[in-house]
Design an enzyme around this catalytic site. Sequence first.
Site, PDB file in Angstrom:
ATOM      1  CB  CYS A 129      47.797  12.992  85.042  1.00  6.63           C
ATOM      2  SG  CYS A 129      48.684  14.302  84.166  1.00  6.63           S
ATOM      3  CB  SER A 159      42.221  19.244  80.935  1.00  7.09           C
ATOM      4  OG  SER A 159      42.748  18.116  80.279  1.00  7.09           O
ATOM      5  CG  HIS A 241      47.196  14.097  79.411  1.00  2.44           C
ATOM      6  ND1 HIS A 241      46.621  15.294  79.047  1.00  2.44           N
ATOM      7  CD2 HIS A 241      47.881  14.346  80.574  1.00  2.44           C
ATOM      8  CE1 HIS A 241      46.957  16.217  79.942  1.00  2.44           C
ATOM      9  NE2 HIS A 241      47.706  15.667  80.867  1.00  2.44           N
TER      10      HIS A 241
END
Length: 337
Positions: A129, A159, A241
């Site tokens: 990610c 998360s 993020h």
Amino acid sequence: MKVAIVGASGAVGQEFLRVLAERNFPIDELLLFGSKRSAGTTYTFRGKDIVVKELTHNPDDFKGVDIAFTSAGGGTSKEFAADITKHGAIMIDNSSAFRMDADVPLVVPECNAKDALVRPRNIIANPNCTTIMMVVVLQCIEQLSHIKRIHVASYQAASGAGAAAMAELEQQYREVLSGKPATVDKFAYQLAYNVIPQIDVFTENGYTKEEMKMFNETRKIMHTDAACSAMCVRVPSLRSHSEAVWVETERPISVEEAQKAISNGEGVQLMDDPANKVYPMPLFLAGKDDVYVGRVRKDLANPNGLTFWLVGDQIKKGAALNAVQIAEYLIKEGVVK
């Protein structure tokens, strides 16, 4: 179009359901697979109830499946890859199992969509990610001048460790505020009111696996020789993020050039007006498709350097959305019909 989701009950699996519905992805039949624990759970998709089936080595489970989105962990992906692709399904895998395999393309559509057309094993890997979010922005800069070096510090939300980790952070805040000991299970330490400078395990060179993913995956996705030095930190935000990025390019790039390139970039949005306190923040960007960029400025320590701040929803663009965009590209190219 027959589509399967493996790991349907996890945070990314649930995001797959939302993204497929949001984008009106062409699906005639949807199959959901999960662990023995989640088997029997029912989810509603486009008004129809679908029961999660236990993932086993049944040779016919994936017969007729065109695309299988997998997000159940690297071990599961490795164990079931042959079963999933046996009858011709294209496996778009969200784990780290195949990312660095030479015969598996690692794809971020804004950067290297065409790589998805060459799939010797019928597997396409979805990158990490933090890497996805960064390279979408780097691609804008790379088109101006080749990037030679990258330094990045990531500020990664709970998360990133899954739905249970998000719940644990919320529980920790309640416990601390009530004067109770904080429950610590999903993280190495209490995350509430804290930051943890470790994501994944440490490797021999002192970097974590998460940090080495950013080094290796960036080079593979962007077909670049640029080196990326990363520091990945878990922070007590719930979702999305953030990253502080420094790049060195072959020629100096002005702030205005960079901002224009980012404004015109695919999958990115410029949010950069510091005089009015306008910059990306995770609190406000959960659930958004794009990666948001602000604080674009010259690097005072490097005449060929730029630095900027980015925020993206790593469950969405950093996982489910990127995988669905890969599938959309395959449909557009006539690979899947």
